[in-house]
Write a protein that holds these residues in place. Structure first.
Motif, mmCIF file in Angstrom:
data_model
loop_
_atom_site.group_PDB
_atom_site.id
_atom_site.type_symbol
_atom_site.label_atom_id
_atom_site.label_comp_id
_atom_site.label_asym_id
_atom_site.label_seq_id
_atom_site.Cartn_x
_atom_site.Cartn_y
_atom_site.Cartn_z
ATOM 1 N N ALA A 77 -3.824 3.908 0.651
ATOM 2 C CA ALA A 77 -4.867 4.253 1.628
ATOM 3 C C ALA A 77 -5.370 5.670 1.381
ATOM 4 O O ALA A 77 -6.581 5.935 1.422
ATOM 5 C CB ALA A 77 -4.339 4.100 3.050
ATOM 6 N N LYS A 78 -4.445 6.590 1.095
ATOM 7 C CA LYS A 78 -4.843 7.977 0.787
ATOM 8 C C LYS A 78 -5.703 8.017 -0.469
ATOM 9 O O LYS A 78 -6.683 8.763 -0.538
ATOM 10 C CB LYS A 78 -3.602 8.854 0.583
ATOM 11 C CG LYS A 78 -2.825 9.138 1.845
ATOM 12 C CD LYS A 78 -1.584 9.970 1.520
ATOM 13 C CE LYS A 78 -0.647 10.068 2.699
ATOM 14 N NZ LYS A 78 0.620 10.743 2.356
ATOM 15 N N ALA A 99 -10.308 -1.487 5.107
ATOM 16 C CA ALA A 99 -10.254 -2.812 5.733
ATOM 17 C C ALA A 99 -10.385 -3.913 4.682
ATOM 18 O O ALA A 99 -9.695 -4.936 4.751
ATOM 19 C CB ALA A 99 -11.350 -2.948 6.791
ATOM 20 N N THR A 100 -11.238 -3.688 3.701
ATOM 21 C CA THR A 100 -11.409 -4.666 2.620
ATOM 22 C C THR A 100 -10.116 -4.815 1.837
ATOM 23 O O THR A 100 -9.666 -5.934 1.549
ATOM 24 C CB THR A 100 -12.567 -4.240 1.695
ATOM 25 O OG1 THR A 100 -13.764 -4.154 2.471
ATOM 26 C CG2 THR A 100 -12.758 -5.242 0.561
ATOM 27 N N SER A 101 -9.485 -3.696 1.509
ATOM 28 C CA SER A 101 -8.224 -3.745 0.768
ATOM 29 C C SER A 101 -7.109 -4.366 1.604
ATOM 30 O O SER A 101 -6.270 -5.100 1.079
ATOM 31 C CB SER A 101 -7.820 -2.350 0.297
ATOM 32 O OG SER A 101 -6.619 -2.417 -0.444
ATOM 33 N N LEU A 102 -7.097 -4.091 2.903
ATOM 34 C CA LEU A 102 -6.091 -4.734 3.766
ATOM 35 C C LEU A 102 -6.243 -6.254 3.718
ATOM 36 O O LEU A 102 -5.242 -6.981 3.659
ATOM 37 C CB LEU A 102 -6.211 -4.227 5.206
ATOM 38 C CG LEU A 102 -5.560 -2.885 5.489
ATOM 39 C CD1 LEU A 102 -6.050 -2.299 6.812
ATOM 40 C CD2 LEU A 102 -4.039 -3.023 5.506
ATOM 41 N N ALA A 167 -20.785 -5.971 5.678
ATOM 42 C CA ALA A 167 -20.904 -5.023 4.564
ATOM 43 C C ALA A 167 -19.882 -5.346 3.476
ATOM 44 O O ALA A 167 -20.213 -5.392 2.287
ATOM 45 C CB ALA A 167 -20.716 -3.599 5.073
ATOM 46 N N ALA A 168 -18.628 -5.578 3.887
ATOM 47 C CA ALA A 168 -17.575 -5.895 2.912
ATOM 48 C C ALA A 168 -17.881 -7.196 2.180
ATOM 49 O O ALA A 168 -17.739 -7.285 0.955
ATOM 50 C CB ALA A 168 -16.225 -5.989 3.620
ATOM 51 N N GLN A 182 -10.871 -8.387 10.960
ATOM 52 C CA GLN A 182 -9.584 -8.290 11.641
ATOM 53 C C GLN A 182 -8.802 -7.022 11.305
ATOM 54 O O GLN A 182 -7.841 -6.676 11.987
ATOM 55 C CB GLN A 182 -8.730 -9.513 11.329
ATOM 56 C CG GLN A 182 -8.257 -9.588 9.889
ATOM 57 C CD GLN A 182 -7.508 -10.855 9.576
ATOM 58 O OE1 GLN A 182 -6.612 -11.240 10.321
ATOM 59 N NE2 GLN A 182 -7.874 -11.517 8.487
ATOM 60 N N TRP A 183 -9.196 -6.315 10.245
ATOM 61 C CA TRP A 183 -8.477 -5.122 9.803
ATOM 62 C C TRP A 183 -9.203 -3.826 10.164
ATOM 63 O O TRP A 183 -8.751 -2.745 9.806
ATOM 64 C CB TRP A 183 -8.264 -5.184 8.288
ATOM 65 C CG TRP A 183 -7.532 -6.416 7.894
ATOM 66 C CD1 TRP A 183 -8.052 -7.531 7.302
ATOM 67 C CD2 TRP A 183 -6.146 -6.694 8.115
ATOM 68 N NE1 TRP A 183 -7.070 -8.474 7.130
ATOM 69 C CE2 TRP A 183 -5.883 -7.983 7.620
ATOM 70 C CE3 TRP A 183 -5.094 -5.961 8.686
ATOM 71 C CZ2 TRP A 183 -4.624 -8.565 7.669
ATOM 72 C CZ3 TRP A 183 -3.837 -6.543 8.733
ATOM 73 C CH2 TRP A 183 -3.614 -7.825 8.240
#
Length: 197
Positions: A77-78, A99-102, A167-168, A182-183
């Motif tokens: 995340a960082k 959120a996309t990566s989650l 957007a994602a 959801q993220w």
């Protein structure tokens, strides 16, 4: 941005996907995404918390999910936040990316998963070498994969005013377009915590 990247990114919206296949921005395997090195304008001091109104401009969508994060996931995340800053994009872009990566990998930098793999998807964003996102080595590099995602996001007209999931989805072209929403709260919380660190 070179013409190959620009043409490839602009064609993303026209692609369709099945079984959660993400389409790439048309990067050739040896092309590094263009990165704007202009830092984000300082609108707050380093110790001022990021406004949740800026991170969640449409409010928190219903049906939020969370996942406990390991130190490695938090480091990813960082890395997404640092790449976002380096690209000259703001905190909201970091929320969309995290959120996309989650959704795609739970912030895990995944290699090939064998029989469980979705085609050749890998990395934090489950990008596919065969769709032009880059080589396996590139898309499993958090800075590269985030920059590739953000380059796609920059090409989405009006992304800042869209719901996050729209957007994602425009960048990722997933078979599950509504799952990114959801993220959003967990992503916003991570950006609020890590943006100024």
């Amino acid at each position: 941005m070179n013409k190959l990247i620009q043409r490839g990114v602009l064609s993303i919206a026209g692609l369709t996907a099945v079984a959660g296949i993400a389409a790439g921005p048309g990067l050739s395997p040896d092309t590094t995404p263009a990165v704007t090195t202009t830092p984000v304008a300082a609108t707050q001091s380093a110790d001022t918390p990021v406004s949740m109104d800026k991170l969640l401009p449409h409010g928190t969508p219903a049906g939020q999910s969370t996942v406990p994060l390991s130190a490695e996931q938090k480091d990813n995340a960082k890395a997404i936040i640092e790449a976002t800053k380096k690209a000259g994009m703001d905190e909201r872009a970091a929320v969309v990316a995290i959120a996309t990566s989650l959704q795609e990998s739970k912030l895990e930098n995944l290699g090939h998963l064998g029989d469980r793999n979705d085609h050749d998807s890998q990395g934090l964003f489950q990008q596919r070498p065969s769709s032009g996102w880059g080589t396996v080595e590139q898309i499993t590099d958090p800075a590269y994969s985030t920059t590739a995602f953000l380059n796609g996001l920059k090409q989405v007209d009006g992304w800042k005013n869209m719901p996050l999931t729209q957007a994602a989805q425009t960048v990722q072209v997933s078979a599950y377009p509504d799952h990114y929403a959801q993220w959003e709260k967990q992503a916003a919380d991570l950006v609020a915590e890590l943006w100024t660190k």
